[in-house]
Scaffold this motif. Sequence first.
Motif, PDB file in Angstrom:
ATOM      1  N   GLN A   1       5.466  -9.894 -15.258  1.00  0.00           N
ATOM      2  CA  GLN A   1       6.165 -10.889 -14.452  1.00  0.00           C
ATOM      3  C   GLN A   1       5.152 -11.644 -13.598  1.00  0.00           C
ATOM      4  O   GLN A   1       4.400 -11.045 -12.829  1.00  0.00           O
ATOM      5  N   GLY A   2       5.159 -12.963 -13.730  1.00  0.00           N
ATOM      6  CA  GLY A   2       4.177 -13.766 -13.034  1.00  0.00           C
ATOM      7  C   GLY A   2       4.236 -13.651 -11.525  1.00  0.00           C
ATOM      8  O   GLY A   2       3.208 -13.731 -10.841  1.00  0.00           O
ATOM      9  N   ASN A   3       5.442 -13.442 -10.965  1.00  0.00           N
ATOM     10  CA  ASN A   3       5.541 -13.360  -9.505  1.00  0.00           C
ATOM     11  C   ASN A   3       4.980 -12.060  -8.945  1.00  0.00           C
ATOM     12  O   ASN A   3       4.912 -11.880  -7.738  1.00  0.00           O
TER      13      ASN A   3
ATOM     14  N   SER B   1       3.957 -18.176  -8.239  1.00  0.00           N
ATOM     15  CA  SER B   1       4.323 -19.097  -7.166  1.00  0.00           C
ATOM     16  C   SER B   1       3.316 -20.232  -7.049  1.00  0.00           C
ATOM     17  O   SER B   1       3.658 -21.335  -6.635  1.00  0.00           O
TER      18      SER B   1
ATOM     19  N   ASP C   1       4.068 -19.748 -15.543  1.00  0.00           N
ATOM     20  CA  ASP C   1       5.198 -20.493 -14.984  1.00  0.00           C
ATOM     21  C   ASP C   1       5.894 -19.707 -13.872  1.00  0.00           C
ATOM     22  O   ASP C   1       6.464 -20.301 -12.950  1.00  0.00           O
ATOM     23  N   GLU C   2       5.857 -18.396 -13.964  1.00  0.00           N
ATOM     24  CA  GLU C   2       6.546 -17.553 -12.986  1.00  0.00           C
ATOM     25  C   GLU C   2       5.720 -17.321 -11.719  1.00  0.00           C
ATOM     26  O   GLU C   2       6.239 -16.791 -10.736  1.00  0.00           O
TER      27      GLU C   2
ATOM     28  N   ARG D   1       4.399 -18.471 -20.092  1.00  0.00           N
ATOM     29  CA  ARG D   1       5.611 -18.055 -19.387  1.00  0.00           C
ATOM     30  C   ARG D   1       5.250 -17.308 -18.102  1.00  0.00           C
ATOM     31  O   ARG D   1       5.836 -17.544 -17.031  1.00  0.00           O
TER      32      ARG D   1
END
Length: 382
Positions: free
Chosen positions: A67-69, A114, A111-112, A108
């Motif tokens: 998860q990017g965040n 912030s 993109d996640e 993807r």
Amino acid sequence: MLTSALKTNKSTFTFLEFFAGSGLVTYALKNHFKAVWANDIDEKKATIYTANHGNKYFQLGDISNIQGNDLPEVDLAWASFPCQDLSLAGLSAGINGQRSGMVWEWLRVLDEMSDKPSLLVAENVEGLISSNKGDHYRVLHEALRIRGYKVGAIMLDAARWVPQSRPRIFVIALKREIMIPDELVSEEPTWLHTKAIAKVGVTLEDWVWWNMPVPPSRKSSLSDIIEWEAPCDHNQISERNISLINDRHLDKFLTGEVVVAPGYKRTRNGKQVLELRFDGIAGCLRTPGGGSSRQYLVINHNGKVQTRLLTVRETARLMGAPETYKLPGTYNDGYKAMGDAVSAPVAKYLAKHLLVKLAIVASNYALEGAYNNVRGTLKPII
């Protein structure tokens, strides 16, 4: 003054390494970029990565679960995404194939985040540009462009630094609003651009002709990295392999003209042959998926012609890894880790002559923006 606060320390930048493999990019970039997070799904490659860099920030697992965040803000994100679907030796499923399509998971994740990194690098085989008339690259270029980046692709062959033929494409993207110093770009193709790159580049929006100085000529040859005391094949196997070499090439060894040459077994006109090269460099390392992917050495040692496979240490030397680089696991584990890796001197040169300079510009741009925002909120004293 603002300029006194601008970032000029070339060792303070950070990066994320996706598809990190055995960690040669982390090793190569360490003087300019500090890895603060790395990921790979392969447990055996992860063993090599953590043996050399520790496991403090390494995350083993499928990128689909990232998860990017959850990731830290960094200056650079690097992705050496799987090449199988873009390789000439693969099935040519392309950039949307099951394996090479993992590049979309990378985007993807970005993109996640912030705050996306100002600088991106994606590395892959020449097929990314050359196959399907360049359409695989065009799709990736547009995906980066719509995310706010200006982008250019270059080709760097490891043979400029080490005795291995290993051409690779490096896609370098910088946030569109950041001005690029004149020294880092050209108005036309340079030594970094193949005909295939040039043909694709002229058709694209937000394309950048990246530029760097030409490196000095390589001084090392294949014979310089050989472990001469490594055991050769048993006589019967050596004789079988030697029988696959054509007479003209074999004469080079028998007359003493050549002492070592690399080669791959191939099938030509329904007959197996051992094809050699005599330019002092090894062929491109591959992963050991079968007999045809294993690179042989033919050696005239003490007047006797023998054969053997490359040793794991030799593969590491061909990738520019230091002698101290740890390679735990089996022969196949080490060979695969090196065959899938990024040549360390190539990544190091790219970082020194282009990436760190772009990171400085991007960092200064961010600082100037923050300074102007603060100044705009200050009320004049009356």
